[in-house]
Design an enzyme around this catalytic site. Structure first.
Site, PDB file in Angstrom:
ATOM      1  N   HIS A 157      -5.231  10.068   0.456  1.00 16.25           N
ATOM      2  CA  HIS A 157      -5.675  10.442   1.617  1.00 16.25           C
ATOM      3  C   HIS A 157      -4.823  10.953   2.754  1.00 16.25           C
ATOM      4  CE1 HIS A 157      -4.638   6.219   0.903  1.00 16.25           C
ATOM      5  NE2 HIS A 157      -4.183   6.282   2.346  1.00 16.25           N
ATOM      6  N   ASP A 216      -7.442   2.095   2.185  1.00 13.26           N
ATOM      7  CA  ASP A 216      -7.260   2.834   3.283  1.00 13.26           C
ATOM      8  C   ASP A 216      -8.029   4.081   3.670  1.00 13.26           C
ATOM      9  OD1 ASP A 216      -5.561   3.571   5.645  1.00 13.26           O
ATOM     10  OD2 ASP A 216      -4.046   4.195   4.659  1.00 13.26           O
ATOM     11  N   HIS A 272       0.929  -1.106   0.039  1.00 12.52           N
ATOM     12  CA  HIS A 272       0.068  -0.111   0.015  1.00 12.52           C
ATOM     13  C   HIS A 272       0.945   1.195   0.004  1.00 12.52           C
ATOM     14  CE1 HIS A 272      -2.763   2.842   0.718  1.00 12.52           C
ATOM     15  NE2 HIS A 272      -2.476   3.133   1.953  1.00 12.52           N
ATOM     16  N   ASP A 327       1.266   4.706   0.254  1.00 10.05           N
ATOM     17  CA  ASP A 327       1.120   6.334   0.581  1.00 10.05           C
ATOM     18  C   ASP A 327       2.267   7.141  -0.147  1.00 10.05           C
ATOM     19  OD1 ASP A 327      -1.202   5.731   2.390  1.00 10.05           O
ATOM     20  OD2 ASP A 327       0.460   4.796   3.525  1.00 10.05           O
TER      21      ASP A 327
HETATM   22 ZN   LIG Z   1      -2.807   5.011   3.328  1.00 12.92          ZN
END
Ligand SMILES: [Zn+2]
Length: 895
Positions: A350, A124, A12, A14
């Site tokens: 996010h 997420d 994941h 970010d």
């Molecule tokens: Zn995230």
């Protein structure tokens, strides 16, 4: 039959979060290098899921452009699974259009490489928007995966009170407000439930005993999903070995290295009869309500204000103007707008738009906002240049200064258009700049007035003339600098139609009408029009009388300040502390700024004494990573004055009161809100969300432990009953709360000193020190005017566009409606051109949960129904708008 365990490798990603963007970026390069190497060395490695976001490919190739062919090879071979989105957004804090463009651009980027994974991917995301099912279906996606928003309860657990938000299985049906339905997949044990699978026997047994039990607790079928990865997780290189071992240890199971396409096909084929259905937005995970992370809506409010500004610039100014200008130029700046959108969307992940990263991340975001905004301005200015050359002004006298006002909003707009009109220009070629400046300055002072094309006087405010430097950049020769003498003209306009323009002129001579009427009395303490009487009390609160409905409201616009010992994600008021209220803080002052028959504006000045910060304990608790819920820190004893200056504006024939509040924040660890007690004792309220006016309960369930209940909004929140309602509009203030006795609390600012989550990450810039500016509004409405008040809140976010014109014959009429829009409940989100054929595309949604009439016409065209990817839909276009429908219309020239 053996149970099947689908192991999907992923990370994941970010792009930025608890480290600066480039720190994460460089680690991404390492991950991708490893992956490409692994694909070559391990033929058993099925595939890697690239986190549903195509931007990762750009990020990698930016550093290693020479790897393009290898990446393409991995995608062709099905080893690297990409798309369908451009980035992994926060649904709620970006606009409806931003959510669509993330898919539109994501699909387009994916198609440059191959085919997308057809899964709406929200692993997420901090809660999920209610219109996801309709939005997914409109791009051909039948499933969405998410990690938050639904509480899995397993077979034996009792169904919770908030049934909407719980599911016995990790698989479910997800139904939107329009009744669209997709398959919903909850990562019930998080998207890391198969992370770091041991390849050594002892450890593997312990691992699988636990992980299989966890998955089976919620799984509705014999197909179990294991997500092999987590945040920024390096790829597990011995995964093939670990899988071979698992197959040997657990003969009742078949472990396979897999991918979402295969897993979804298998699981959706075997779903049980009793599969549950979740409905609408999914915003609850924990019954205590702390971890909905909704307070990210008020972390670093300046980011949300910037985001609103750039979204409005692209969606409501640049694109509509470029669409109109196409009629003149025959071209549309698709590439420039894509570039602007991509730059803006890099701020939409996010952890970015939520304001829950470290300071350096958010500093870089400001640069991206500025870049996207400048491209948007350039596109708008070019479009205006093209339009302004062909708008006819021959009706106006030669010796006047014509100009055009365009309402680019998708709804009628009341407000003031502002334009700087150039009266005289002296080019630098004519003399020394300072001489030219003085010559212009010394020219005799004249007075001016504004007329429309019929020669009627318009009640405009014309400023004193000033002289300034400016320049032209001709397309075919060198720049031309000059001095110019300008006046600023402010024209009040009432209900100017959507996508329309009108031409006016500035002419010499005083306006023959004398201003006799006044809206202000009692030394600025009373503002009054036909509908409202606003009294500014000595304590600074407003008493508002609705004259027509004969209702009075007291204590409106009270400011509330509380301490905050939480973090960027979560607000936490220190225990045993009381809010400080502006109406208990002594007297206010008022000053009259504008008082004409059309508009009145008063400046309200108040001072609140506020603690300078939290006490010293907070920093120690932060350093010790004491969870915010258990912190004992309080507010500091030392107080400082907070000066609050609020411009209050009321226009004739309008119930909308506009507020512009400015403060110089020097206090830390606190939250400032504006309170509006509506006297409405109702169960539900409505708020502007993504392609939806969502209805939410005013009270939380009994199991909710968080003393607050923050919620997300875009342009407005509303409380109403069968007799009246109150709509609170805003500009980039995404957090509100409905508190006791029908009070709407609008968060203006929230100041905290740390990121929060899994460690201690100081964020001094999240204290938001310095000048802060907030725009919001209040409109009391009659029962049948609710939707009108929503449209007013939308229109308020889009300023009028203005442009001075030459005295000229032109092919475009001096007054024009580009589109005819007659649709009270259709909120228009986009007017643009299709990338496929340059045809005009209009998008919007039904504000209402009922079938509604709508008429949208463009002369000389017929309408076609498009999907969200702007391709022809198989459905025919209905004259009636269905409840909560998202509709994209393509305009096709009549043959
Ligand atoms: Zn995230």
């Amino acid at each position: 039959m053996k149970k099947k365990v689908y192991i999907i490798s992923h990370s994941h990603w970010d792009r930025e979060w608890y480290m600066a963007y480039e720190q994460h970026h460089m680690r991404l390069v390492e991950l991708m290098d490893d992956l490409l190497e692994l694909f070559e060395n391990d033929p058993e490695f099925n595939s890697f899921h690239l986190d549903g976001q195509t931007i990762i490919l750009d990020d990698y190739l930016q550093v290693r452009p020479e790897k393009r062919a290898l990446v393409q090879q991995a995608i062709d071979a099905g080893k690297l699974r990409i798309g369908p989105f451009y980035i992994l957004q926060d649904d709620f804090l970006i606009s409806s259009e931003s959510n669509v463009r993330n898919m539109l651009i994501g699909f387009e980027e994916t198609q440059k490489w191959g085919v997308p994974v057809m899964l709406g991917y929200f692993p997420d995301t901090f809660g999920n928007m209610g219109q996801t099912p309709q939005m997914m279906k409109q791009v051909g996606i039948e499933a969405a995966a998410f990690g938050r928003g639904v509480k899995p309860i397993g077979f034996d657990n009792q169904v919770l009170e908030a049934e909407n938000y719980s599911s016995q299985y990790s698989e479910m049906k997800w139904k939107g407000p329009d009744n669209s339905e997709i398959f919903g997949l909850l990562f019930a044990n998080w998207y890391s439930n198969g992370n770091e699978i041991p390849a050594e026997e002892q450890e593997a047994k312990a691992f699988w005993d636990q992980k299989l039990a966890d998955a089976e607790q919620y799984a509705s079928t014999e197909h179990l999903l294991m997500m092999n990865g987590v945040d920024h997780q390096p790829v597990q290189k011995d995964i093939s070995k670990a899988i071979a071992l698992a197959n040997r240890l657990y003969p009742d199971y078949e472990f396979i290295h897999s991918n979402f396409t295969d897993y979804l096909a298998a699981v959706t084929n075997d779903l049980p009869e009793d599969l549950g259905t979740v409905e609408g937005e999914l915003t609850s995970q924990e019954t205590d309500g702390w971890y909905t992370l909704a307070n990210t809506a008020s972390a670093r409010v300046y980011l949300k204000q910037w985001n609103t500004k750039v979204q409005r610039q692209l969606e409501n100014i640049a694109e509509p103007l470029a669409t109109m200008a196409y009629e003149v130029s025959g071209s549309y700046p698709h590439d420039q707008l894509d570039y602007a959108w991509k730059t803006l969307m890099q701020n939409h992940p996010h952890d970015s738009i939520c304001g829950c990263s470290v300071d350096s991340v958010h500093r870089e975001m400001i640069t991206r906002f500025e870049k996207a905004d400048e491209v948007g301005k350039f596109v708008a200015e070019e479009a205006m240049r093209q339009l302004s050359q062909v708008i006819d002004t021959s009706e106006f006298p030669e010796d006047t200064y014509p100009f055009v006002v365009i309402n680019t909003a998708g709804t009628a707009k009341t407000g003031e258009a502002v334009i700087e009109v150039e009266l005289e220009r002296k080019k630098f070629a004519e003399g020394l700049p300072e001489t030219l400046f003085k010559e212009l300055e010394d020219a005799p002072v004249k007075s001016y007035h504004v007329e429309n094309a019929q020669g009627e006087i318009i009640p405009a405010i014309v400023s004193e003339a000033t002289v300034r430097f400016d320049y032209d950049l001709p397309k075919d020769r060198f720049r031309i600098p000059y001095m110019e003498k300008v006046v600023t003209v402010t024209i009040p306009l009432e209900e100017m139609a959507a996508f329309s323009w009108e031409t006016f002129t500035l002419a010499e001579g005083k306006a023959p009408i004398a201003i006799t009427d006044s809206m202000v009395s009692d030394q600025g303490r009373v503002i009054e029009n036909e509908l409202l009487k606003i009294k500014i009390e000595e304590n600074g609160s407003l008493t508002v009388l609705d004259k027509k409905m004969d209702r009075q409201f007291e204590d409106m616009l009270v400011f509330e300040d509380t301490g905050d010992v939480g973090n960027e994600y979560i607000y936490k008021q220190p225990s045993d502390t009381a809010p400080i209220l502006s109406n208990q803080q002594g007297d206010s002052q008022v000053e009259i700024l504008v008082d004409t028959p059309e508009i009145a504006q008063i400046q309200l000045i108040q001072t609140m004494m506020i603690p300078v910060s939290a006490d010293e304990l907070l920093e120690r608790e932060q350093q010790m990573v004491v969870e915010f819920r258990y912190r004992k820190a309080k507010r500091a004893k030392e107080l400082k004055p907070l000066l609050i200056e609020t411009k209050i504006t009321l226009r004739k024939n309008s119930r909308k009161i506009d507020f512009e509040t400015t403060i110089d924040n020097q206090m830390k660890d606190h939250r400032l809100r504006a309170l509006f007690p509506t006297k409405l004792h109702v169960e539900h309220h409505e708020a502007d969300s993504i392609f939806e006016v969502v209805t939410r309960p005013n009270k939380v369930s009994a199991s909710w432990e968080n003393p607050t209940n923050p919620q997300h909004q875009h342009a407005f929140v509303n409380l109403h009953d069968e007799n009246y309602g109150v709509t609170i509009g805003n500009y980039g203030l995404n957090e509100y709360e409905i508190v006791d006795a029908g009070q709407i609390a609008l968060t203006l600012l929230r100041c905290v000193g740390e990121l929060g989550d899994w460690g201690y990450f100081p964020t001094p810039e999240a204290q938001c020190l310095g000048q802060q500016h907030f725009q919001y509004s209040m409109e009391i409405h009659e029962p049948n005017e609710k939707f009108a008040s929503y449209q007013h809140a939308y229109a308020a976010q889009v300023p009028f566009t203005t442009q001075q014109l030459a005295n000229q014959q032109g092919e475009l009429s001096s007054k024009n409606n580009y589109l005819e829009v007659d649709a009270k409940t259709f909120a228009i989100t986009a007017l643009k051109r299709s990338k496929f054929n340059d045809k005009v595309v209009l998008r919007g949604f039904n504000l209402s949960g009922n079938e509604e009439e709508m008429v949208v016409q463009k002369p000389g065209t017929t309408n076609r129904l498009l999907n969200l990817l702007e391709k022809d839909s198989k459905q025919t276009i209905e004259p009636t708008l269905m409840p909560y429908e998202i509709r994209t219309i393509g305009f096709e020239e009549e043959k």
